[in-house]
Structure formats: C-alpha cells, structure tokens
Design a protein around this motif. Sequence first.
Motif, PDB file in Angstrom:
ATOM      1  N   VAL A  53       0.927  -1.110  -0.190  1.00 52.50           N
ATOM      2  CA  VAL A  53       0.071   0.045   0.035  1.00 52.50           C
ATOM      3  C   VAL A  53       0.759   1.059   0.104  1.00 52.50           C
ATOM      4  O   VAL A  53       0.425   2.015  -0.504  1.00 52.50           O
ATOM      5  CB  VAL A  53      -1.000  -0.084   1.455  1.00 52.50           C
ATOM      6  N   ALA A  54       1.862   1.214   0.797  1.00 48.81           N
ATOM      7  CA  ALA A  54       2.843   2.307   0.719  1.00 48.81           C
ATOM      8  C   ALA A  54       3.594   2.702  -0.441  1.00 48.81           C
ATOM      9  O   ALA A  54       3.667   3.723  -0.914  1.00 48.81           O
ATOM     10  CB  ALA A  54       3.863   2.257   1.826  1.00 48.81           C
ATOM     11  N   VAL A  55       3.957   1.583  -1.370  1.00 47.31           N
ATOM     12  CA  VAL A  55       4.520   1.907  -2.558  1.00 47.31           C
ATOM     13  C   VAL A  55       3.293   2.368  -3.494  1.00 47.31           C
ATOM     14  O   VAL A  55       3.698   3.392  -4.487  1.00 47.31           O
ATOM     15  CB  VAL A  55       5.125   0.489  -3.252  1.00 47.31           C
ATOM     16  N   GLY A  60       1.443   7.593  -5.895  1.00 46.51           N
ATOM     17  CA  GLY A  60       0.169   8.416  -6.129  1.00 46.51           C
ATOM     18  C   GLY A  60      -0.852   7.899  -6.857  1.00 46.51           C
ATOM     19  O   GLY A  60      -1.864   8.453  -7.095  1.00 46.51           O
ATOM     20  N   LEU A  61      -0.776   6.420  -6.689  1.00 50.45           N
ATOM     21  CA  LEU A  61      -2.031   5.721  -7.152  1.00 50.45           C
ATOM     22  C   LEU A  61      -3.181   5.420  -6.223  1.00 50.45           C
ATOM     23  O   LEU A  61      -4.236   5.227  -6.760  1.00 50.45           O
ATOM     24  CB  LEU A  61      -1.530   4.275  -7.839  1.00 50.45           C
ATOM     25  N   ILE A  62      -2.655   5.474  -4.902  1.00 51.09           N
ATOM     26  CA  ILE A  62      -3.942   5.500  -3.998  1.00 51.09           C
ATOM     27  C   ILE A  62      -3.699   6.639  -2.724  1.00 51.09           C
ATOM     28  O   ILE A  62      -2.567   7.201  -2.794  1.00 51.09           O
ATOM     29  CB  ILE A  62      -4.050   4.305  -3.192  1.00 51.09           C
ATOM     30  N   THR A  63      -4.861   6.881  -2.142  1.00 48.72           N
ATOM     31  CA  THR A  63      -4.606   7.928  -1.028  1.00 48.72           C
ATOM     32  C   THR A  63      -5.165   7.155   0.118  1.00 48.72           C
ATOM     33  O   THR A  63      -6.081   6.185  -0.119  1.00 48.72           O
ATOM     34  CB  THR A  63      -5.503   9.235  -1.325  1.00 48.72           C
ATOM     35  N   LYS A  64      -4.672   7.575   1.255  1.00 43.56           N
ATOM     36  CA  LYS A  64      -5.187   6.763   2.468  1.00 43.56           C
ATOM     37  C   LYS A  64      -5.424   7.856   3.577  1.00 43.56           C
ATOM     38  O   LYS A  64      -4.932   9.232   3.384  1.00 43.56           O
ATOM     39  CB  LYS A  64      -3.889   6.150   3.217  1.00 43.56           C
ATOM     40  N   ARG A  65      -6.477   7.835   4.149  1.00 42.98           N
ATOM     41  CA  ARG A  65      -6.896   8.552   5.100  1.00 42.98           C
ATOM     42  C   ARG A  65      -7.124   7.861   6.436  1.00 42.98           C
ATOM     43  O   ARG A  65      -7.627   6.535   6.284  1.00 42.98           O
ATOM     44  CB  ARG A  65      -8.365   9.241   4.749  1.00 42.98           C
ATOM     45  N   ARG A  66      -7.330   8.572   7.559  1.00 41.11           N
ATOM     46  CA  ARG A  66      -7.440   7.955   8.949  1.00 41.11           C
ATOM     47  C   ARG A  66      -8.893   7.955   9.130  1.00 41.11           C
ATOM     48  O   ARG A  66      -9.774   9.065   9.101  1.00 41.11           O
ATOM     49  CB  ARG A  66      -6.861   8.470   9.992  1.00 41.11           C
ATOM     50  N   SER A  67      -9.552   6.929   9.661  1.00 42.54           N
ATOM     51  CA  SER A  67     -10.973   6.840  10.078  1.00 42.54           C
ATOM     52  C   SER A  67     -11.117   6.229  11.533  1.00 42.54           C
ATOM     53  O   SER A  67     -10.973   4.914  11.501  1.00 42.54           O
ATOM     54  CB  SER A  67     -11.917   6.416   9.040  1.00 42.54           C
ATOM     55  N   GLY A  68     -10.849   6.879  12.537  1.00 45.12           N
ATOM     56  CA  GLY A  68     -10.702   6.429  13.959  1.00 45.12           C
ATOM     57  C   GLY A  68      -9.277   5.637  13.863  1.00 45.12           C
ATOM     58  O   GLY A  68      -8.492   6.056  13.534  1.00 45.12           O
ATOM     59  N   ARG A  69      -9.226   4.295  14.473  1.00 41.40           N
ATOM     60  CA  ARG A  69      -8.205   3.317  14.274  1.00 41.40           C
ATOM     61  C   ARG A  69      -7.843   2.877  13.036  1.00 41.40           C
ATOM     62  O   ARG A  69      -6.780   2.468  12.938  1.00 41.40           O
ATOM     63  CB  ARG A  69      -8.149   2.449  15.363  1.00 41.40           C
TER      64      ARG A  69
END
Length: 130
Positions: A53-55, A60-69
């Motif tokens: 996922v980090a790669v 720039g192919l994916i974005t991550k966001r936090r939702s709680g934990r």
Amino acid sequence: MTDTDEDRADALFHALSDRTRRDILRRVLAGEHSVSTLAAAYDMSFAAVQKHVAVLQRAGLITKRRSGREQLASGDVDAVRAVADMLTDLEHIWRGRIARIDDLIADESPHATSDHRQSPQPTPPTSEED
C-alpha cells in the motif's frame, strides 16, 4: 519529459510491476477499503500488505485517510489515467516508427524498383526466306 516526469513514471510503473499491488489497486479503485480488510484478502502478513500500500501511495495511485483507528485506502482515478496517457504516448511513438518502416519497405518494393530490374524483352521471331 522532465526529470520529475521521468521519476513519476518510474514510480508508477514500479508500483504496477507487482501482481499484488495491481490487485490492491483494483480493489481500492472499486471502493474504499481499510488496510486491514485488504490484508485479510492475501496470504501474507499485515506488514507486507502495508508495504505494498505504501508503494502505491508513494506512486500516487492511492490515497489513505484515517477513520478512527483504521487507515482507509482509495484509488486515485486521475493517477491511473496518467498511466494510461503515458502508455498512449508510447503507443503513438511506436506506431509512428512502424509507419515509417512500412513506408521504407513500400519504397523498396519490386514495383517501385521495377525499372532497375526489368529483364530485356525477347524479340519476336522474324520470318526470313533464304
């Protein structure tokens, strides 16, 4: 292309070079997934999936966001389109090269050079009386 564009292309194609990363990208393009949900789909450790996922994120192919934990991953359709545009540009370059080769072959065809290769025409027999 600038060096920055080339670096971006390298990151995109490196990210897409792995089967698991391509599968993760397909999943997150279909809808947002938590990294833990993604990890459950593969026969590898959570940490290994996190690295994939980090790669994808660095490319720039994916974005991550936090939702709680949880960390939720989403696919970036614009980034995928950028990859498609790069491949289309490369296809145009190669199609142009193929067209030029076809033109060269056509210029060298027997029809184009027939003046140089014609054999002499046989002379018709004459009737001579002795």
